[in-house]
Design a protein around this motif. Structure first.
Motif, mmCIF file in Angstrom:
data_model
loop_
_atom_site.group_PDB
_atom_site.id
_atom_site.type_symbol
_atom_site.label_atom_id
_atom_site.label_comp_id
_atom_site.label_asym_id
_atom_site.label_seq_id
_atom_site.Cartn_x
_atom_site.Cartn_y
_atom_site.Cartn_z
ATOM 1 N N TRP A 1 0.844 -1.186 0.000
ATOM 2 C CA TRP A 1 0.000 0.000 0.000
ATOM 3 C C TRP A 1 0.886 1.243 0.000
ATOM 4 C CZ3 TRP A 1 0.964 3.103 4.191
ATOM 5 C CH2 TRP A 1 1.535 2.492 5.307
ATOM 6 N N HIS A 2 0.307 2.390 -0.357
ATOM 7 C CA HIS A 2 1.010 3.675 -0.250
ATOM 8 C C HIS A 2 -0.004 4.784 -0.059
ATOM 9 C CE1 HIS A 2 0.308 4.966 -4.560
ATOM 10 N NE2 HIS A 2 0.107 3.671 -4.658
ATOM 11 N N THR A 3 0.432 5.842 0.624
ATOM 12 C CA THR A 3 -0.397 7.017 0.854
ATOM 13 C C THR A 3 0.511 8.242 0.811
ATOM 14 O OG1 THR A 3 -2.106 7.983 2.262
ATOM 15 C CG2 THR A 3 -0.242 6.955 3.386
ATOM 16 N N HIS A 4 -0.087 9.406 0.569
ATOM 17 C CA HIS A 4 0.707 10.605 0.356
ATOM 18 C C HIS A 4 -0.003 11.801 0.959
ATOM 19 C CE1 HIS A 4 2.580 8.020 -2.598
ATOM 20 N NE2 HIS A 4 1.346 7.674 -2.904
ATOM 21 N N GLY A 5 0.761 12.796 1.365
ATOM 22 C CA GLY A 5 0.167 14.005 1.897
ATOM 23 C C GLY A 5 1.187 15.111 2.047
ATOM 24 N N VAL A 6 0.679 16.251 2.453
ATOM 25 C CA VAL A 6 1.500 17.433 2.676
ATOM 26 C C VAL A 6 1.283 17.876 4.111
ATOM 27 C CG1 VAL A 6 1.789 19.856 2.051
ATOM 28 C CG2 VAL A 6 1.458 18.147 0.268
ATOM 29 N N ARG A 7 2.393 18.115 4.812
ATOM 30 C CA ARG A 7 2.337 18.608 6.188
ATOM 31 C C ARG A 7 2.738 20.072 6.189
ATOM 32 N NH1 ARG A 7 5.432 19.481 10.718
ATOM 33 N NH2 ARG A 7 4.518 18.822 12.676
ATOM 34 N N ARG A 8 1.805 20.919 6.578
ATOM 35 C CA ARG A 8 2.100 22.346 6.677
ATOM 36 C C ARG A 8 2.893 22.619 7.944
ATOM 37 N NH1 ARG A 8 -3.261 25.454 4.357
ATOM 38 N NH2 ARG A 8 -3.111 24.554 2.273
ATOM 39 N N PRO A 9 3.593 23.751 8.012
ATOM 40 C CA PRO A 9 4.407 24.056 9.197
ATOM 41 C C PRO A 9 3.637 24.030 10.517
ATOM 42 C CG PRO A 9 4.991 25.508 7.396
ATOM 43 C CD PRO A 9 3.786 24.717 6.950
ATOM 44 N N CYS A 10 2.324 24.253 10.482
ATOM 45 C CA CYS A 10 1.517 24.222 11.706
ATOM 46 C C CYS A 10 1.241 22.796 12.178
ATOM 47 C CB CYS A 10 0.204 24.957 11.491
ATOM 48 S SG CYS A 10 -0.894 24.141 10.297
ATOM 49 N N GLY A 11 1.615 21.790 11.350
ATOM 50 C CA GLY A 11 1.393 20.398 11.713
ATOM 51 C C GLY A 11 0.144 19.791 11.097
ATOM 52 N N ALA A 12 -0.643 20.590 10.378
ATOM 53 C CA ALA A 12 -1.861 20.081 9.739
ATOM 54 C C ALA A 12 -1.500 19.262 8.503
ATOM 55 C CB ALA A 12 -2.772 21.239 9.345
ATOM 56 N N TRP A 13 -2.196 18.129 8.327
ATOM 57 C CA TRP A 13 -1.978 17.248 7.170
ATOM 58 C C TRP A 13 -3.063 17.462 6.136
ATOM 59 C CZ3 TRP A 13 2.310 14.528 6.371
ATOM 60 C CH2 TRP A 13 3.134 14.261 7.470
ATOM 61 N N TYR A 14 -2.662 17.447 4.869
ATOM 62 C CA TYR A 14 -3.586 17.562 3.752
ATOM 63 C C TYR A 14 -3.263 16.462 2.762
ATOM 64 C CZ TYR A 14 -4.716 22.174 5.529
ATOM 65 O OH TYR A 14 -5.124 23.200 6.330
ATOM 66 N N GLY A 15 -4.300 15.846 2.189
ATOM 67 C CA GLY A 15 -4.080 14.900 1.110
ATOM 68 C C GLY A 15 -3.530 15.632 -0.102
ATOM 69 N N MET A 16 -2.897 14.903 -0.997
ATOM 70 C CA MET A 16 -2.295 15.542 -2.166
ATOM 71 C C MET A 16 -3.327 16.295 -2.995
ATOM 72 S SD MET A 16 0.890 15.054 -1.841
ATOM 73 C CE MET A 16 1.674 15.389 -3.399
ATOM 74 N N PHE B 1 -2.781 21.799 -2.792
ATOM 75 C CA PHE B 1 -2.461 22.951 -3.627
ATOM 76 C C PHE B 1 -3.747 23.570 -4.150
ATOM 77 C CE2 PHE B 1 1.083 20.012 -3.737
ATOM 78 C CZ PHE B 1 2.090 20.843 -3.280
ATOM 79 N N PRO B 2 -3.807 24.869 -4.351
ATOM 80 C CA PRO B 2 -2.691 25.793 -4.246
ATOM 81 C C PRO B 2 -2.254 25.970 -2.796
ATOM 82 C CG PRO B 2 -4.711 26.993 -4.693
ATOM 83 C CD PRO B 2 -5.050 25.531 -4.735
ATOM 84 N N TYR B 3 -0.970 26.101 -2.619
ATOM 85 C CA TYR B 3 -0.373 26.228 -1.293
ATOM 86 C C TYR B 3 -0.253 27.710 -0.952
ATOM 87 C CZ TYR B 3 2.651 25.189 2.641
ATOM 88 O OH TYR B 3 3.165 25.073 3.905
ATOM 89 N N PRO B 4 -0.646 28.098 0.268
ATOM 90 C CA PRO B 4 -0.581 29.524 0.623
ATOM 91 C C PRO B 4 0.846 30.071 0.505
ATOM 92 C CG PRO B 4 -1.815 28.279 2.261
ATOM 93 C CD PRO B 4 -1.180 27.274 1.338
ATOM 94 N N ALA B 5 0.988 31.172 -0.187
ATOM 95 C CA ALA B 5 2.307 31.771 -0.419
ATOM 96 C C ALA B 5 2.901 32.404 0.831
ATOM 97 C CB ALA B 5 2.207 32.816 -1.528
ATOM 98 N N ASP B 6 2.064 32.696 1.825
ATOM 99 C CA ASP B 6 2.559 33.424 2.988
ATOM 100 C C ASP B 6 3.060 32.521 4.119
ATOM 101 O OD1 ASP B 6 -0.022 32.488 3.410
ATOM 102 O OD2 ASP B 6 -0.551 34.146 4.745
ATOM 103 N N ILE B 7 3.120 31.210 3.921
ATOM 104 C CA ILE B 7 3.685 30.335 4.946
ATOM 105 C C ILE B 7 4.862 29.565 4.360
ATOM 106 C CG2 ILE B 7 1.578 30.157 6.312
ATOM 107 C CD1 ILE B 7 1.001 27.487 5.101
ATOM 108 N N SER B 8 5.740 29.085 5.232
ATOM 109 C CA SER B 8 6.950 28.415 4.747
ATOM 110 C C SER B 8 6.614 27.100 4.044
ATOM 111 C CB SER B 8 7.925 28.181 5.903
ATOM 112 O OG SER B 8 7.352 27.347 6.879
ATOM 113 N N ALA B 9 7.609 26.556 3.385
ATOM 114 C CA ALA B 9 7.425 25.373 2.543
ATOM 115 C C ALA B 9 6.866 24.185 3.326
ATOM 116 C CB ALA B 9 8.746 24.993 1.894
#
Length: 144
Positions: A28-43, A47-55
């Motif tokens: 199995w495999h799963t994917h996501g994005v972790r924002r600097p605040c610790g919140a997880w988002y599915g792929m 996006f679009p990713y907020p420009a005002d927060i770090s990568a």
């Protein structure tokens, strides 16, 4: 996303995921994005990713049938190796290890946060039975 290498890699992710879906060595495999605040988002919602927060941290977690299958897909697969070769010079490795391994019982499932916590453990404590890397592979327990 303004980085050309990141845009190209993100554009080929559907092909990499499709190859992974048909790869016999992967459970199995799963994917996501972790924002600097610790919140997880599915792929699909990352996006679009907020420009005002770090990568963000783009994360993949997978259950492999063996270390050999992991190596084969990662280094010899059709889409993953060329994509990673293009992107590797653009990745920030200053925080330490970029991936983590651990042994698990068949059928056991994990969240992206579980993987993130183990990656942080590897970065802070080095390789242990709890979290290790291909460079410091820990022997598979008899029961796992």
């Amino acid at each position: 996303m303004e980085n050309e290498f990141v845009r190209v890699f993100m554009a080929i992710l559907p092909r990499i995921f499709s190859d992974a879906d048909s790869y016999e060595g992967l459970h199995w495999h799963t994917h996501g994005v972790r924002r600097p605040c610790g919140a997880w988002y599915g792929m699909e919602a990352a996006f679009p990713y907020p420009a005002d927060i770090s990568a963000p941290d783009v994360c993949t977690m997978a259950g492999w049938k063996s270390v050999e299958a992991l190596r084969d897909f990662t280094y010899n697969g059709r889409t993953h190796p060329p994509g990673m070769r293009r992107l590797s010079s653009q990745l920030d490795r200053s925080a330490g290890a970029g991936f983590v391994l651990w042994w698990a019982k068949r059928g056991e499932r994990f969240t992206l946060q579980d993987g993130w916590d183990r990656l942080q453990s590897l970065r802070q404590n080095g390789p242990t039975d709890h979290a290790f890397s291909l460079d410091n592979l820990i022997a598979k327990p008899v029961a796992a």
